[in-house]
Design a protein around this motif. Structure first.
Motif, mmCIF file in Angstrom:
data_model
loop_
_atom_site.group_PDB
_atom_site.id
_atom_site.type_symbol
_atom_site.label_atom_id
_atom_site.label_comp_id
_atom_site.label_asym_id
_atom_site.label_seq_id
_atom_site.Cartn_x
_atom_site.Cartn_y
_atom_site.Cartn_z
ATOM 1 N N VAL A 1 35.051 38.113 38.632
ATOM 2 C CA VAL A 1 35.790 39.235 38.048
ATOM 3 C C VAL A 1 35.981 40.330 39.088
ATOM 4 C CG1 VAL A 1 35.652 41.097 36.351
ATOM 5 C CG2 VAL A 1 35.159 38.755 35.670
ATOM 6 N N GLY A 2 34.937 40.644 39.841
ATOM 7 C CA GLY A 2 35.051 41.675 40.880
ATOM 8 C C GLY A 2 36.055 41.299 41.957
ATOM 9 N N PHE A 3 36.032 40.029 42.387
ATOM 10 C CA PHE A 3 36.968 39.575 43.418
ATOM 11 C C PHE A 3 38.413 39.682 42.939
ATOM 12 C CE2 PHE A 3 39.524 36.062 45.147
ATOM 13 C CZ PHE A 3 39.540 36.435 46.485
ATOM 14 N N LEU B 1 39.668 43.236 42.756
ATOM 15 C CA LEU B 1 40.091 43.738 44.065
ATOM 16 C C LEU B 1 41.446 43.162 44.475
ATOM 17 C CD1 LEU B 1 36.756 43.692 46.092
ATOM 18 C CD2 LEU B 1 38.039 45.681 45.310
ATOM 19 N N VAL B 2 41.637 41.870 44.211
ATOM 20 C CA VAL B 2 42.923 41.240 44.535
ATOM 21 C C VAL B 2 44.043 41.874 43.711
ATOM 22 C CG1 VAL B 2 44.234 39.081 44.396
ATOM 23 C CG2 VAL B 2 41.923 39.075 45.315
ATOM 24 N N SER B 3 43.767 42.169 42.455
ATOM 25 C CA SER B 3 44.776 42.794 41.583
ATOM 26 C C SER B 3 45.149 44.181 42.076
ATOM 27 C CB SER B 3 44.263 42.886 40.145
ATOM 28 O OG SER B 3 44.000 41.623 39.626
ATOM 29 N N VAL B 4 44.155 44.959 42.471
ATOM 30 C CA VAL B 4 44.438 46.306 42.994
ATOM 31 C C VAL B 4 45.262 46.204 44.265
ATOM 32 C CG1 VAL B 4 43.361 48.346 44.014
ATOM 33 C CG2 VAL B 4 42.447 47.375 41.896
ATOM 34 N N LEU C 1 49.934 39.683 41.486
ATOM 35 C CA LEU C 1 49.282 40.530 40.487
ATOM 36 C C LEU C 1 49.149 39.786 39.157
ATOM 37 C CD1 LEU C 1 48.158 43.306 39.689
ATOM 38 C CD2 LEU C 1 50.486 43.953 39.065
ATOM 39 N N ASP C 2 50.204 39.106 38.753
ATOM 40 C CA ASP C 2 50.180 38.355 37.500
ATOM 41 C C ASP C 2 49.138 37.236 37.549
ATOM 42 O OD1 ASP C 2 51.091 37.760 34.914
ATOM 43 O OD2 ASP C 2 52.393 36.172 35.700
ATOM 44 N N LEU C 3 49.103 36.498 38.645
ATOM 45 C CA LEU C 3 48.152 35.403 38.787
ATOM 46 C C LEU C 3 46.712 35.916 38.853
ATOM 47 C CD1 LEU C 3 47.911 32.347 39.105
ATOM 48 C CD2 LEU C 3 47.997 32.693 41.569
ATOM 49 N N SER C 4 46.484 36.969 39.631
ATOM 50 C CA SER C 4 45.117 37.482 39.760
ATOM 51 C C SER C 4 44.633 38.112 38.455
ATOM 52 C CB SER C 4 45.024 38.482 40.913
ATOM 53 O OG SER C 4 45.844 39.594 40.659
#
Length: 120
Positions: free
Chosen positions: A53-55, A58-61, A72-75
């Motif tokens: 979830v944390g990873f 970070l990828v989403s941000v 963004l959609d995939l992450s």
């Protein structure tokens, strides 16, 4: 329908996790007990889901600020799967502690006994 297609990419990871969980359960059950094996599995998967979830957070941000809507959609979808997994492990932990209250008690720290001439 696109969301389900993206979630299908998680299936190989879920299969690997299920095989790993089975191996861990068998080994810990052989060495200790089934209750201890369940406790170990809950701790491992809580830790793993927290990292996932944390990873993906970070990828989403990063994808949001980099203006990459596909990433963004995939992450976000992977992060949602991780959050659901974290919720499931927390419910499993609650149920485990309900049925095995002796595992709720924390182990005591070791104490040192000093012998004569160094202390009383």
């Amino acid at each position: 329908m696109g969301f389900l297609a993206r979630l299908s990419r998680v299936v190989p990871l879920l299969i690997i996790m299920a095989v790993a969980a089975g191996l861990i359960y068998v080994v810990v059950t052989y060495r200790h007990s089934p209750a201890r094996a369940k406790e170990v599995l809950i701790k491992i998967f809580t830790w793993f889901n927290g990292i996932v979830v944390g990873f993906f957070a970070l990828v989403s941000v990063y994808a949001f600020f980099d203006d990459a809507p596909a990433v963004l959609d995939l992450s976000l979808s992977f992060m949602i799967v991780g959050l659901v997994g974290l919720l499931i492990t927390r419910i499993a932990n609650w149920r485990f502690l309900k049925h095995n209250p002796n595992y709720r008690k924390k182990r005591l720290a070791a104490t040192t006994r000093r012998r004569w001439p160094w202390g009383k």
